[in-house]
Design a protein around this motif. Structure first.
Motif, PDB file in Angstrom:
ATOM      1  N   SER A  25       0.782  -1.178  -0.039  1.00  0.00           N
ATOM      2  CA  SER A  25      -0.321  -0.040  -0.002  1.00  0.00           C
ATOM      3  C   SER A  25       0.816   1.341  -0.032  1.00  0.00           C
ATOM      4  N   GLU A  26       0.222   2.340  -0.247  1.00  0.00           N
ATOM      5  CA  GLU A  26       1.107   3.625  -0.542  1.00  0.00           C
ATOM      6  C   GLU A  26       1.459   3.927   0.949  1.00  0.00           C
ATOM      7  N   GLU A  27       1.002   3.567   1.924  1.00  0.00           N
ATOM      8  CA  GLU A  27       1.500   3.787   3.491  1.00  0.00           C
ATOM      9  C   GLU A  27       2.247   3.092   3.763  1.00  0.00           C
ATOM     10  N   SER A  28       2.532   1.672   3.292  1.00  0.00           N
ATOM     11  CA  SER A  28       3.687   0.863   3.537  1.00  0.00           C
ATOM     12  C   SER A  28       4.977   0.937   2.616  1.00  0.00           C
ATOM     13  N   TRP A  29       4.587   1.501   1.520  1.00  0.00           N
ATOM     14  CA  TRP A  29       5.947   1.632   0.505  1.00  0.00           C
ATOM     15  C   TRP A  29       6.741   2.399   1.060  1.00  0.00           C
ATOM     16  N   PRO A  30       8.039   1.736   0.700  1.00  0.00           N
ATOM     17  CA  PRO A  30       8.539   0.743  -0.452  1.00  0.00           C
ATOM     18  C   PRO A  30       8.408  -0.875   0.525  1.00  0.00           C
ATOM     19  N   GLY A  31       8.267  -0.887   1.693  1.00  0.00           N
ATOM     20  CA  GLY A  31       8.155  -2.125   2.206  1.00  0.00           C
ATOM     21  C   GLY A  31       9.666  -2.788   2.289  1.00  0.00           C
ATOM     22  N   PRO A  32       9.624  -4.405   2.597  1.00  0.00           N
ATOM     23  CA  PRO A  32      10.755  -4.888   2.758  1.00  0.00           C
ATOM     24  C   PRO A  32      11.475  -5.248   1.289  1.00  0.00           C
ATOM     25  N   THR A  33      12.678  -5.570   1.273  1.00  0.00           N
ATOM     26  CA  THR A  33      13.217  -5.804  -0.056  1.00  0.00           C
ATOM     27  C   THR A  33      12.514  -7.315  -0.382  1.00  0.00           C
ATOM     28  N   ARG A  34      11.967  -7.510  -1.614  1.00  0.00           N
ATOM     29  CA  ARG A  34      11.516  -8.770  -1.965  1.00  0.00           C
ATOM     30  C   ARG A  34      12.362  -9.613  -2.355  1.00  0.00           C
ATOM     31  N   LEU A  35      12.494 -11.026  -2.430  1.00  0.00           N
ATOM     32  CA  LEU A  35      13.620 -11.851  -2.763  1.00  0.00           C
ATOM     33  C   LEU A  35      12.949 -12.689  -3.903  1.00  0.00           C
ATOM     34  N   PHE A  36      13.832 -12.783  -5.026  1.00  0.00           N
ATOM     35  CA  PHE A  36      13.554 -13.527  -6.340  1.00  0.00           C
ATOM     36  C   PHE A  36      13.614 -14.963  -6.093  1.00  0.00           C
ATOM     37  N   HIS A  37      12.565 -15.783  -6.300  1.00  0.00           N
ATOM     38  CA  HIS A  37      12.443 -17.150  -5.983  1.00  0.00           C
ATOM     39  C   HIS A  37      12.291 -17.963  -7.332  1.00  0.00           C
ATOM     40  N   ARG A  38      12.000 -17.444  -8.530  1.00  0.00           N
ATOM     41  CA  ARG A  38      11.709 -18.234  -9.732  1.00  0.00           C
ATOM     42  C   ARG A  38      13.037 -18.844 -10.202  1.00  0.00           C
ATOM     43  N   TRP A  39      13.794 -19.577  -9.680  1.00  0.00           N
ATOM     44  CA  TRP A  39      15.017 -20.220 -10.252  1.00  0.00           C
ATOM     45  C   TRP A  39      14.735 -21.393 -11.078  1.00  0.00           C
ATOM     46  N   ASN A  40      15.299 -21.646 -12.014  1.00  0.00           N
ATOM     47  CA  ASN A  40      15.467 -22.768 -12.841  1.00  0.00           C
ATOM     48  C   ASN A  40      16.666 -23.585 -12.571  1.00  0.00           C
ATOM     49  N   LEU A  41      16.333 -24.908 -12.412  1.00  0.00           N
ATOM     50  CA  LEU A  41      17.642 -25.849 -12.093  1.00  0.00           C
ATOM     51  C   LEU A  41      18.010 -26.474 -13.320  1.00  0.00           C
ATOM     52  N   ALA A  42      19.249 -26.528 -13.512  1.00  0.00           N
ATOM     53  CA  ALA A  42      19.796 -27.111 -14.792  1.00  0.00           C
ATOM     54  C   ALA A  42      20.902 -28.022 -14.285  1.00  0.00           C
TER      55      ALA A  42
END
Length: 287
Positions: A245-262
């Motif tokens: 929400s605008e009140e809580s922006w920017p908020g905590p850092t988001r973590l990328f989790h869409r890793w592909n395994l090779a």
């Protein structure tokens, strides 16, 4: 005259609403990952998405109208995005610099060390030490790596190998059967002299190498968790669709989790290691 005025007002209102829904993407066009991610974003957002290549976006354009969102791919792009006079949210990725600007939310895309170590120990449970080479302090082992290693009961043996003359001595550590290798995305290591020597020594000593790209897995790494432009674009789009929400922006850092395994099944087979069926099933690429 009144009809013309009404048409102009409707057109102006429509243009203003369209600008408010725009997503400006600041990026360096000479970096393939950024350019490919932009293409994926365009495929998802269509004409709402406005490419803003660094070095080609004028100050007058930045002041012309306010977008709804801005995305900055890299430090240089973030600096250009911060030049906007508008108080619009900026989503930054591949950001190394420290920023306290309240407009900026970060998406963290560092390597998933917990996944790397868990997969390593599935393949070879006897591993207890990780050799971690790097050339510059930017890629020295950080707290997240040390924490993940401690949780997996692994010891990180970090070594700065900016001097090629030290490489033969460093590779002698592969004689330890409890040793594996974790390669960071350090450009100083990504050359044929280093990689050829590394993979040859690793193959001779039956040492597993963890990479970070399909290219490294193809060359001889046992496996890698890979970030693709499509997956990165999906992660960015998910944040845009469900932001704080605008009140809580920017908020905590988001973590990328869409890793592909090779996985390099051929290398693992030659080392006498069997890949568990569930790992094979979860892999997006097998070599």
């Amino acid at each position: 005259m009144l009809v013309l005025l009404a048409i102009w007002l409707v057109a102006s209102l429509g243009a203003s609403q369209a600008a408010e829904e725009e997503i400006w993407v600041f990026y360096r066009p000479d970096i393939p990952l950024y350019a490919d991610t932009l293409k994926e974003l365009i495929a998802r957002h269509g004409p709402r998405l406005v490419p803003c290549p660094v070095g080609r976006v004028s100050a007058s354009f930045l002041e012309s109208r306010s977008p709804r969102w801005a995305i900055a791919l890299g430090d240089t792009a973030l600096q250009r995005a911060l030049a906007m006079p508008w108080q619009v949210p900026i989503l930054g990725v591949f950001i190394d610099q420290t920023t306290v600007d309240p407009r900026v939310m970060l998406l963290e895309v560092k390597q998933p060390h917990e996944l790397q170590f868990a997969t390593l120990l599935r393949l070879q449970p006897a591993i207890s030490r990780i050799w971690y080479p790097y050339t510059t302090e930017r890629f020295a082992p950080g707290p997240s790596l040390q924490r993940a290693a401690a949780n997996a009961r692994l010891q990180v043996v970090a070594e700065q190998v900016s001097d090629p003359r030290r490489l033969p001595e460093a590779l002698r550590q592969f004689a330890d059967p409890a040793m594996a290798v974790l390669l960071p995305p350090d450009p100083g290591l990504m050359n044929s002299a280093f990689l050829d020597a590394l993979f040859l020594a690793a193959f001779r000593s039956h040492t597993l190498v963890i990479g970070f790209s399909e290219s490294l897995v193809r060359q001889g790494a046992a496996f890698a968790f890979v970030m693709t432009p499509a997956n990165l674009a999906t992660a960015l789009s998910e944040i845009l669709q469900d932001p704080p929400s605008e009140e809580s922006w920017p908020g905590p850092t988001r973590l990328f989790h869409r890793w592909n395994l090779a996985i390099n099944r051929t290398v693992l087979g030659k080392l006498g290691l069997e890949v568990p069926a569930d790992l094979l099933a979860s892999a997006s690429r097998l070599f």
